[in-house]
Design a protein around this motif. Structure first.
Motif, mmCIF file in Angstrom:
data_model
loop_
_atom_site.group_PDB
_atom_site.id
_atom_site.type_symbol
_atom_site.label_atom_id
_atom_site.label_comp_id
_atom_site.label_asym_id
_atom_site.label_seq_id
_atom_site.Cartn_x
_atom_site.Cartn_y
_atom_site.Cartn_z
ATOM 1 N N VAL A 56 0.848 -1.185 0.000
ATOM 2 C CA VAL A 56 0.000 0.000 0.000
ATOM 3 C C VAL A 56 0.888 1.242 0.000
ATOM 4 C CG1 VAL A 56 -0.173 0.062 2.521
ATOM 5 C CG2 VAL A 56 -1.980 1.093 1.133
ATOM 6 N N GLN A 57 0.398 2.309 -0.575
ATOM 7 C CA GLN A 57 1.156 3.556 -0.566
ATOM 8 C C GLN A 57 1.003 4.262 0.775
ATOM 9 O OE1 GLN A 57 -0.258 5.778 -3.999
ATOM 10 N NE2 GLN A 57 1.429 4.999 -5.248
ATOM 11 N N ALA A 58 1.980 5.077 1.098
ATOM 12 C CA ALA A 58 1.912 5.866 2.334
ATOM 13 C C ALA A 58 0.610 6.678 2.352
ATOM 14 C CB ALA A 58 3.120 6.776 2.439
ATOM 15 N N GLY A 59 -0.021 6.688 3.511
ATOM 16 C CA GLY A 59 -1.305 7.359 3.646
ATOM 17 C C GLY A 59 -2.498 6.461 3.400
ATOM 18 N N GLY A 60 -2.232 5.270 2.891
ATOM 19 C CA GLY A 60 -3.301 4.327 2.592
ATOM 20 C C GLY A 60 -3.724 3.526 3.815
ATOM 21 N N SER A 61 -4.634 2.574 3.577
ATOM 22 C CA SER A 61 -5.201 1.776 4.653
ATOM 23 C C SER A 61 -5.196 0.292 4.300
ATOM 24 C CB SER A 61 -6.653 2.202 4.925
ATOM 25 O OG SER A 61 -6.728 3.543 5.329
ATOM 26 N N VAL A 108 1.513 -4.295 19.020
ATOM 27 C CA VAL A 108 0.716 -3.312 18.279
ATOM 28 C C VAL A 108 -0.604 -3.048 18.994
ATOM 29 C CG1 VAL A 108 -0.445 -2.789 16.106
ATOM 30 C CG2 VAL A 108 1.748 -4.011 16.081
ATOM 31 N N ALA A 109 -1.388 -4.102 19.217
ATOM 32 C CA ALA A 109 -2.705 -3.934 19.833
ATOM 33 C C ALA A 109 -3.204 -5.291 20.303
ATOM 34 C CB ALA A 109 -3.701 -3.321 18.847
ATOM 35 N N ALA A 110 -4.169 -5.272 21.226
ATOM 36 C CA ALA A 110 -4.769 -6.505 21.712
ATOM 37 C C ALA A 110 -6.211 -6.233 22.107
ATOM 38 C CB ALA A 110 -3.993 -7.051 22.906
ATOM 39 N N ILE A 111 -7.015 -7.293 22.112
ATOM 40 C CA ILE A 111 -8.427 -7.147 22.450
ATOM 41 C C ILE A 111 -8.924 -8.394 23.167
ATOM 42 C CG2 ILE A 111 -9.279 -8.119 20.263
ATOM 43 C CD1 ILE A 111 -11.454 -5.877 20.343
ATOM 44 N N SER A 112 -9.889 -8.195 24.048
ATOM 45 C CA SER A 112 -10.526 -9.296 24.769
ATOM 46 C C SER A 112 -11.749 -9.780 23.992
ATOM 47 C CB SER A 112 -10.956 -8.830 26.154
ATOM 48 O OG SER A 112 -11.896 -9.730 26.715
ATOM 49 N N TRP A 113 -11.861 -11.108 23.838
ATOM 50 C CA TRP A 113 -13.060 -11.656 23.195
ATOM 51 C C TRP A 113 -14.297 -11.350 24.024
ATOM 52 C CZ3 TRP A 113 -12.903 -13.253 18.380
ATOM 53 C CH2 TRP A 113 -11.759 -13.876 17.875
ATOM 54 N N THR A 114 -14.172 -11.486 25.335
ATOM 55 C CA THR A 114 -15.349 -11.399 26.201
ATOM 56 C C THR A 114 -15.829 -9.968 26.367
ATOM 57 O OG1 THR A 114 -14.614 -13.338 27.413
ATOM 58 C CG2 THR A 114 -16.253 -11.936 28.473
ATOM 59 N N PHE A 143 2.695 4.069 19.675
ATOM 60 C CA PHE A 143 2.992 4.545 18.323
ATOM 61 C C PHE A 143 1.778 4.463 17.404
ATOM 62 C CE2 PHE A 143 2.874 0.684 15.917
ATOM 63 C CZ PHE A 143 3.299 -0.322 16.767
ATOM 64 N N VAL A 144 0.726 3.750 17.833
ATOM 65 C CA VAL A 144 -0.477 3.641 17.011
ATOM 66 C C VAL A 144 -1.099 5.017 16.789
ATOM 67 C CG1 VAL A 144 -2.840 2.783 17.023
ATOM 68 C CG2 VAL A 144 -0.966 1.254 17.608
ATOM 69 N N LYS A 145 -1.068 5.850 17.824
ATOM 70 C CA LYS A 145 -1.479 7.253 17.735
ATOM 71 C C LYS A 145 -2.855 7.435 17.108
ATOM 72 C CE LYS A 145 3.325 8.734 17.163
ATOM 73 N NZ LYS A 145 4.300 9.367 16.254
ATOM 74 N N GLY A 146 -3.758 6.539 17.375
ATOM 75 C CA GLY A 146 -5.106 6.654 16.839
ATOM 76 C C GLY A 146 -5.254 6.217 15.401
ATOM 77 N N ARG A 147 -4.196 5.732 14.785
ATOM 78 C CA ARG A 147 -4.264 5.321 13.383
ATOM 79 C C ARG A 147 -4.836 3.925 13.211
ATOM 80 N NH1 ARG A 147 0.604 4.713 10.810
ATOM 81 N NH2 ARG A 147 1.611 4.176 12.778
ATOM 82 N N PHE A 148 -4.622 3.059 14.199
ATOM 83 C CA PHE A 148 -5.045 1.667 14.109
ATOM 84 C C PHE A 148 -6.232 1.433 15.034
ATOM 85 C CE2 PHE A 148 -0.514 -0.110 13.125
ATOM 86 C CZ PHE A 148 -0.437 0.728 12.029
ATOM 87 N N THR A 149 -7.132 0.525 14.616
ATOM 88 C CA THR A 149 -8.266 0.139 15.437
ATOM 89 C C THR A 149 -8.393 -1.369 15.431
ATOM 90 O OG1 THR A 149 -9.457 2.184 14.878
ATOM 91 C CG2 THR A 149 -10.735 0.381 15.814
ATOM 92 N N THR A 188 -13.121 -13.987 14.682
ATOM 93 C CA THR A 188 -12.135 -13.232 13.918
ATOM 94 C C THR A 188 -11.882 -11.871 14.560
ATOM 95 O OG1 THR A 188 -12.791 -14.336 11.865
ATOM 96 C CG2 THR A 188 -11.553 -12.278 11.656
ATOM 97 N N VAL A 189 -10.637 -11.506 14.622
ATOM 98 C CA VAL A 189 -10.218 -10.190 15.104
ATOM 99 C C VAL A 189 -9.632 -9.420 13.932
ATOM 100 C CG1 VAL A 189 -8.522 -8.985 16.541
ATOM 101 C CG2 VAL A 189 -9.853 -10.880 17.485
ATOM 102 N N TYR A 190 -9.951 -8.139 13.869
ATOM 103 C CA TYR A 190 -9.494 -7.290 12.775
ATOM 104 C C TYR A 190 -8.578 -6.203 13.305
ATOM 105 C CZ TYR A 190 -13.554 -9.499 10.668
ATOM 106 O OH TYR A 190 -14.473 -10.424 10.219
ATOM 107 N N LEU A 191 -7.634 -5.823 12.472
ATOM 108 C CA LEU A 191 -6.782 -4.675 12.769
ATOM 109 C C LEU A 191 -6.887 -3.728 11.580
ATOM 110 C CD1 LEU A 191 -4.738 -3.438 14.809
ATOM 111 C CD2 LEU A 191 -2.926 -4.412 13.362
ATOM 112 N N ARG A 192 -7.620 -2.655 11.773
ATOM 113 C CA ARG A 192 -7.767 -1.646 10.740
ATOM 114 C C ARG A 192 -6.632 -0.636 10.898
ATOM 115 N NH1 ARG A 192 -9.654 -0.408 5.665
ATOM 116 N NH2 ARG A 192 -10.077 1.856 5.513
ATOM 117 N N MET A 193 -5.869 -0.452 9.834
ATOM 118 C CA MET A 193 -4.709 0.419 9.868
ATOM 119 C C MET A 193 -4.909 1.543 8.858
ATOM 120 S SD MET A 193 -1.675 -2.428 10.171
ATOM 121 C CE MET A 193 -1.938 -3.034 8.512
#
Length: 122
Positions: free
Chosen positions: A12-17, A48-54, A63-69, A78-83
């Protein structure tokens, strides 16, 4: 045995998702978290990030600085990482892993997936 498989990497190009997916299967009842880590060439693996199933509670690296969810779909296991707003410095192999609880420590997770390559061009 619980298993996790990553997908969704690419160029992906810089600035992309990009959105990465981590599909879990097997005996997941004692693994309440999925964590994402990444490893760039010549560097150590970093959280990078982690999440609880429950509870859906999440944890992010600074460093994520609000860019990743990070999010999860319990029905699909399934767990997703939106960047968003990707930078060349985000280039790395991204791994997901199963853990007992959201944590930023790699030693708290097992097993790990094989990883998916994310390359961000400038």
């Amino acid at each position: 045995q619980v298993q996790v498989v990553e997908s969704g990497g690419g160029l992906v190009q810089a600035g992309g998702s990009l959105t990465l997916s981590c599909a879990a299967s097997g005996r997941t009842f004692n693994r309440d978290a999925i964590g994402w880590f990444r490893q760039a060439p010549g560097k150590e693996r970093e959280f990078v990030a982690a999440i609880s199933w429950t509870h859906g509670s999440s944890l992010y690296a600074d460093f994520v600085k609000g860019r990743f969810t990070i999010s999860r779909d319990n029905a699909k296991n399934t767990v997703y990482l939106r960047m968003n707003n990707l930078e060349p410095e985000d280039t790395a192999v991204y791994y997901c892993a199963a853990g007992f609880r959201p944590s930023n420590g790699a030693l708290d997770y097992a097993p790990w997936g094989q990883g998916t390559q994310v390359t961000v061009s400038s």
